[in-house]
Scaffold this motif. Sequence first.
Motif, PDB file in Angstrom:
ATOM      1  N   LYS A   1       2.559   1.650  -3.380  1.00 15.20           N
ATOM      2  CA  LYS A   1       1.643   2.252  -4.356  1.00 15.20           C
ATOM      3  C   LYS A   1       1.395   3.655  -4.372  1.00 15.20           C
ATOM      4  O   LYS A   1       1.316   4.262  -5.208  1.00 15.20           O
ATOM      5  CB  LYS A   1       0.349   1.691  -4.153  1.00 15.20           C
ATOM      6  N   LYS A   2       1.381   4.237  -2.874  1.00 14.40           N
ATOM      7  CA  LYS A   2       1.284   5.534  -2.695  1.00 14.40           C
ATOM      8  C   LYS A   2       2.561   6.370  -3.279  1.00 14.40           C
ATOM      9  O   LYS A   2       2.089   7.385  -3.821  1.00 14.40           O
ATOM     10  CB  LYS A   2       1.012   6.008  -1.192  1.00 14.40           C
TER      11      LYS A   2
ATOM     12  N   LEU B   1       1.085  -1.039  -0.088  1.00 16.02           N
ATOM     13  CA  LEU B   1      -0.002   0.057  -0.118  1.00 16.02           C
ATOM     14  C   LEU B   1       1.053   1.185   0.043  1.00 16.02           C
ATOM     15  O   LEU B   1       0.604   2.195  -0.600  1.00 16.02           O
ATOM     16  CB  LEU B   1      -0.895   0.181   1.198  1.00 16.02           C
TER      17      LEU B   1
END
Length: 358
Positions: free
Chosen positions: A306-307, A303
């Motif tokens: 991906k940020k 996560l």
Amino acid sequence: MTLFLQLFKKIFRHTRRNNLVRVLLLALMLNLAFGVAFFYAERDVQQGLTLVDAIWWAMVTMTTVGYGDIYAQTWVGRFLISYPCMIIGIGILGYLVGAIAETMLDYGSRKRKGLLRVKMKNHLIICNFPGEQKVARVIEELRRSRQFAQSPIVLISARIRELPARLVEMEVRFVQGDPVREEVLQKAAVRQARGVFILAENPADPASDTLSFAIATQVHLVEKELKKDIRMVVELVSQENRAMMHRSGADGIVSADGIMDALIAQEFLFPGLNKVFHEVLSNARGSQFYIVPNELGAGSFGLLQKKAIDSPQRVSLVGVRHKGEIILNPKADFGVDENDDLVIMAPDPAEYQLLAGS
């Protein structure tokens, strides 16, 4: 007059080690002496002449300025006071210029030879001198960093007697002496230092690790005494001495032992990998690795990665420091805590700050 001579001898004797102070005191005392003599010789002839005017005349005459606003009118004033004042003044002036030049040259020489005490704050100290080229490369790499671009740097070494010209041009200060001695470290203002680099005295000799260990231990003792964080990085020659070096209190231990062998093999297996290593290890160009506090919040590694990918900033998340252990390219579901550090690749740490603030 006798009292004046006694005072002169006393001051002169106590300042014999400093030519500049000696000459300045001599010039001042002669200025007063000639001024007083001129006043008593001329006061009956020149109405309105004050002692201050006479001392002013002596200064103007001794420095060969000669404004002409006040001049001797008596025989005594001209030949017994003015003549000696002019002749001695020329000599004093020449000697004063010579003393100033000598003092400046002596200061420069002592500075190059590392004989002066350093008066700095938040500077970086490099201990040992394995060679001019290696020390210069370390300094150049630090200066390329925005954080340490303007940081003063001090070199401590007993191996050289004078700072090489290349390091003088790089505005490096030098302290001559063995960095394992506490008084030498104090001379380099280790208490006010921001960080200490301990280079191997001889990168080809594992025995150099013993000297590095002793220096690191001394710095660590100062750190504990001051209850101040002085970041310390030590170069290790042999991996066999790593456990010993950990006990010195060093924050970072860097060793090239075995790395070159692996890099040669990797270059053969994957041609061009050597250039990749050179780019990520240098601030000269491209992107570098950084370890930064986690400001992206808790979550899975995938996560957070991906940020970073979705952000316009040039930041790639490549690993995590979790409970003191570096984990590169963990699984996407690996849990990242807020207290963990992130291993990123970016052209500048400022890119990460922009990402964290978005």
